[in-house]
Write an enzyme that holds these catalytic residues in place. Structure first.
Site, PDB file in Angstrom:
ATOM      1  N   ALA A 197       0.864  -1.176   0.000  1.00 30.10           N
ATOM      2  CA  ALA A 197       0.000   0.000   0.000  1.00 30.10           C
ATOM      3  C   ALA A 197       0.903   1.229   0.000  1.00 30.10           C
ATOM      4  O   ALA A 197       2.051   1.172   0.448  1.00 30.10           O
ATOM      5  CB  ALA A 197      -0.869  -0.013   1.247  1.00 30.10           C
ATOM      6  N   GLY A 241       0.518  -4.980   1.222  1.00 28.25           N
ATOM      7  CA  GLY A 241      -0.678  -5.113   0.397  1.00 28.25           C
ATOM      8  C   GLY A 241      -0.408  -5.785  -0.943  1.00 28.25           C
ATOM      9  O   GLY A 241      -1.318  -6.361  -1.553  1.00 28.25           O
ATOM     10  N   GLU A 250      -0.606  -9.314  -0.263  1.00 31.86           N
ATOM     11  CA  GLU A 250      -2.015  -9.653  -0.018  1.00 31.86           C
ATOM     12  C   GLU A 250      -2.801  -9.799  -1.327  1.00 31.86           C
ATOM     13  O   GLU A 250      -3.699 -10.630  -1.412  1.00 31.86           O
ATOM     14  CB  GLU A 250      -2.636  -8.607   0.912  1.00 31.86           C
ATOM     15  CG  GLU A 250      -2.025  -8.721   2.302  1.00 31.86           C
ATOM     16  CD  GLU A 250      -2.495  -7.674   3.286  1.00 31.86           C
ATOM     17  OE1 GLU A 250      -2.203  -6.480   3.056  1.00 31.86           O
ATOM     18  OE2 GLU A 250      -3.145  -8.038   4.275  1.00 31.86           O
ATOM     19  N   GLU A 290       4.273  -5.344   7.279  1.00 32.74           N
ATOM     20  CA  GLU A 290       3.573  -4.222   7.921  1.00 32.74           C
ATOM     21  C   GLU A 290       4.055  -3.934   9.335  1.00 32.74           C
ATOM     22  O   GLU A 290       4.051  -2.795   9.791  1.00 32.74           O
ATOM     23  CB  GLU A 290       2.063  -4.499   7.952  1.00 32.74           C
ATOM     24  CG  GLU A 290       1.362  -4.395   6.596  1.00 32.74           C
ATOM     25  CD  GLU A 290       1.302  -5.711   5.841  1.00 32.74           C
ATOM     26  OE1 GLU A 290       2.081  -6.637   6.155  1.00 32.74           O
ATOM     27  OE2 GLU A 290       0.473  -5.797   4.922  1.00 32.74           O
TER      28      GLU A 290
HETATM   29  N1  CO8 Z   1       4.531   3.229  -0.729  1.00 36.23           N
HETATM   30  C1  CO8 Z   1       4.885   4.378  -1.306  1.00 36.23           C
HETATM   31  N2  CO8 Z   1       6.006   4.531  -2.032  1.00 36.23           N
HETATM   32  C2  CO8 Z   1       6.819   3.469  -2.161  1.00 36.23           C
HETATM   33  C3  CO8 Z   1       6.517   2.236  -1.566  1.00 36.23           C
HETATM   34  C4  CO8 Z   1       5.300   2.122  -0.823  1.00 36.23           C
HETATM   35  N3  CO8 Z   1       4.879   0.987  -0.275  1.00 36.23           N
HETATM   36  N4  CO8 Z   1       7.511   1.366  -1.861  1.00 36.23           N
HETATM   37  C5  CO8 Z   1       8.389   2.053  -2.607  1.00 36.23           C
HETATM   38  N5  CO8 Z   1       7.971   3.318  -2.787  1.00 36.23           N
HETATM   39  C6  CO8 Z   1       8.634   4.378  -3.537  1.00 36.23           C
HETATM   40  C7  CO8 Z   1       9.807   4.967  -2.766  1.00 36.23           C
HETATM   41  O1  CO8 Z   1       9.369   5.902  -1.823  1.00 36.23           O
HETATM   42  C8  CO8 Z   1      10.612   5.563  -3.898  1.00 36.23           C
HETATM   43  O2  CO8 Z   1      10.005   6.763  -4.286  1.00 36.23           O
HETATM   44  P1  CO8 Z   1      10.917   8.097  -4.519  1.00 36.23           P
HETATM   45  O3  CO8 Z   1      11.831   7.721  -5.647  1.00 36.23           O
HETATM   46  O4  CO8 Z   1       9.914   9.139  -4.856  1.00 36.23           O
HETATM   47  O5  CO8 Z   1      11.660   8.325  -3.227  1.00 36.23           O
HETATM   48  C9  CO8 Z   1      10.415   4.583  -5.028  1.00 36.23           C
HETATM   49  O6  CO8 Z   1       9.221   3.845  -4.715  1.00 36.23           O
HETATM   50  C10 CO8 Z   1      11.539   3.611  -5.159  1.00 36.23           C
HETATM   51  O7  CO8 Z   1      11.714   2.987  -3.896  1.00 36.23           O
HETATM   52  P2  CO8 Z   1      13.160   2.866  -3.185  1.00 36.23           P
HETATM   53  O8  CO8 Z   1      14.002   4.017  -3.553  1.00 36.23           O
HETATM   54  O9  CO8 Z   1      12.904   2.618  -1.734  1.00 36.23           O
HETATM   55  O10 CO8 Z   1      13.695   1.555  -3.927  1.00 36.23           O
HETATM   56  P3  CO8 Z   1      14.701   0.465  -3.339  1.00 36.23           P
HETATM   57  O11 CO8 Z   1      14.990  -0.420  -4.483  1.00 36.23           O
HETATM   58  O12 CO8 Z   1      15.819   1.096  -2.595  1.00 36.23           O
HETATM   59  O13 CO8 Z   1      13.844  -0.330  -2.248  1.00 36.23           O
HETATM   60  C11 CO8 Z   1      11.915  -1.552  -1.412  1.00 36.23           C
HETATM   61  C12 CO8 Z   1      12.717  -1.070  -2.650  1.00 36.23           C
HETATM   62  C13 CO8 Z   1      12.771  -2.547  -0.610  1.00 36.23           C
HETATM   63  C14 CO8 Z   1      10.650  -2.223  -1.933  1.00 36.23           C
HETATM   64  C15 CO8 Z   1      11.576  -0.318  -0.525  1.00 36.23           C
HETATM   65  O14 CO8 Z   1      11.039   0.705  -1.348  1.00 36.23           O
HETATM   66  C16 CO8 Z   1      10.578  -0.627   0.539  1.00 36.23           C
HETATM   67  O15 CO8 Z   1      10.914  -1.219   1.553  1.00 36.23           O
HETATM   68  N6  CO8 Z   1       9.305  -0.190   0.330  1.00 36.23           N
HETATM   69  C17 CO8 Z   1       8.251  -0.347   1.331  1.00 36.23           C
HETATM   70  C18 CO8 Z   1       7.749  -1.771   1.350  1.00 36.23           C
HETATM   71  C19 CO8 Z   1       6.697  -1.938   2.399  1.00 36.23           C
HETATM   72  O16 CO8 Z   1       6.935  -1.767   3.582  1.00 36.23           O
HETATM   73  N7  CO8 Z   1       5.484  -2.285   1.968  1.00 36.23           N
HETATM   74  C20 CO8 Z   1       4.354  -2.497   2.845  1.00 36.23           C
HETATM   75  C21 CO8 Z   1       3.557  -1.249   2.948  1.00 36.23           C
HETATM   76  S1  CO8 Z   1       2.283  -1.378   4.201  1.00 36.23           S
HETATM   77  C22 CO8 Z   1       1.031  -2.181   3.405  1.00 36.23           C
HETATM   78  O17 CO8 Z   1       1.142  -2.591   2.293  1.00 36.23           O
HETATM   79  C23 CO8 Z   1      -0.226  -2.333   4.202  1.00 36.23           C
HETATM   80  C24 CO8 Z   1      -1.321  -3.035   3.396  1.00 36.23           C
HETATM   81  C25 CO8 Z   1      -2.635  -3.065   4.143  1.00 36.23           C
HETATM   82  C26 CO8 Z   1      -3.228  -1.677   4.241  1.00 36.23           C
HETATM   83  C27 CO8 Z   1      -4.512  -1.738   4.980  1.00 36.23           C
HETATM   84  C28 CO8 Z   1      -4.979  -0.384   5.409  1.00 36.23           C
HETATM   85  C29 CO8 Z   1      -6.196  -0.453   6.333  1.00 36.23           C
END
Ligand code: CO8
Length: 256
Positions: free
Chosen positions: A64, A109, A112, A132
């Site tokens: 998400a 997500g 999921e 998460e």
């Molecule tokens: N949300 C928003 N932006 C994201 C996300 C995300 N989940 N993942 C990556 N991005 C963005 C980064 O912010 C970055 O943007 P920018 O260039 O503008 O800074 C771009 O994508 C590239 O990402 P990275 O520079 O971080 O790329 P890396 O190759 O260094 O890393 C990773 C890749 C390992 C995937 C890293 O980006 C990461 O850890 N991302 C987050 C992953 C995560 O924690 N996902 C779970 C999110 S929580 C969720 O999904 C909850 C679901 C249920 C919701 C229910 C609500 C009620």
């Protein structure tokens, strides 16, 4: 219909839904989830016989959208949860088999959405997990319920409690994905499986999927009762008559 961050492509009867927001590693925001819901509806209305879900670029869905989520109130988070659940439910109840072609990061997500598909194939470089916990939240689009059913309770608890990120081989060992293939073969392998599924009799396929899903809704006894009725309902259908006639007459069946 066309959408900014989602594509729906067709190859014969097979639809491919691609989340196309590569700058954010295909993270799901409101517009993307809404578009996914509409695309799934369109694919079902246009009688897709199989559907592949994948991500553009080298991510599946990195979760998400954290930037959107970070300031939500509990009330807003409730609505946000409902929206994601609706898309996961639409995948789970899609009237034809669905395959997640996991081509890279599938976190939170994203994992999921893959869990809500019928089958999962991962590329060698995929990384999958319900991460998460490290954001101070829990899975909110179905993983607390769907993950243990797929990988067993112990593994699901480890994954969710620790926010474990599994590489593709570990995900296959955990039964989280059915198959791991080379990165450059993923699309072809998914398309080939989708074609095989699309070639099966549609009514029987849909009924089998409903019966399997029903098994998770209640007791074993109620699931078996459901299966009895679903099984009987196929008799007299064109495909049942044709499939059995073809066997007896030693020829290939021509399904509707
Ligand atoms: N949300 C928003 N932006 C994201 C996300 C995300 N989940 N993942 C990556 N991005 C963005 C980064 O912010 C970055 O943007 P920018 O260039 O503008 O800074 C771009 O994508 C590239 O990402 P990275 O520079 O971080 O790329 P890396 O190759 O260094 O890393 C990773 C890749 C390992 C995937 C890293 O980006 C990461 O850890 N991302 C987050 C992953 C995560 O924690 N996902 C779970 C999110 S929580 C969720 O999904 C909850 C679901 C249920 C919701 C229910 C609500 C009620």
């Amino acid at each position: 219909m066309s959408w900014d961050t989602v594509r729906l492509d067709w190859d014969g009867d097979v639809a491919t839904l691609t989340v196309d927001r590569p700058d954010a590693l295909n993270a799901l925001n409101v517009a993307t989830l809404e578009a996914m819901g509409e695309a799934l509806e369109e694919a079902a209305d246009d009688d897709a016989r199989a559907l592949v879900l994948t991500g553009a670029g080298n991510a599946f869905i990195a979760g998400a959208d954290i930037k959107y989520m970070r300031e939500l109130s509990a009330e807003e988070a409730q609505e946000w949860g409902e929206l994601g659940h609706a898309v996961a439910d639409a995948l789970e109840t899609f009237p034809a088999p669905t395959i997640a072609a996991v081509n890279g990061y599938a976190f939170g997500g994203g994992c999921e959405m893959a869990l809500a598909c019928d089958l999962r194939i991962a590329s060698e470089s995929a990384v999958i997990g319900n991460t998460e916990i490290d954001l101070g939240i829990i899975p909110g689009w179905g993983a607390t319920q769907r993950l243990p059913r797929l990988v067993g309770d112990e593994t699901a608890r480890r994954m969710i409690f620790l926010g474990e990120r599994l590489d593709a081989d570990s995900a296959a060992e955990a039964d989280l994905v059915g198959e791991v293939v080379a990165d450059d073969e993923l699309d072809d392998v998914a398309a080939e499986l989708a074609d095989r599924l699309a070639g099966k009799p549609a009514f029987a396929m849909r009924t089998a999927k409903q019966a399997l899903n029903q098994g998770y809704e209640g007791s074993l006894a109620s699931g078996l009762e459901y299966e009895k009725r679903a099984f009987a309902s196929l008799f007299g259908s064109h495909d049942q008559r044709e499939g059995m006639a073809a066997f007896v007459e030693d020829r290939e069946p021509e399904f509707e």
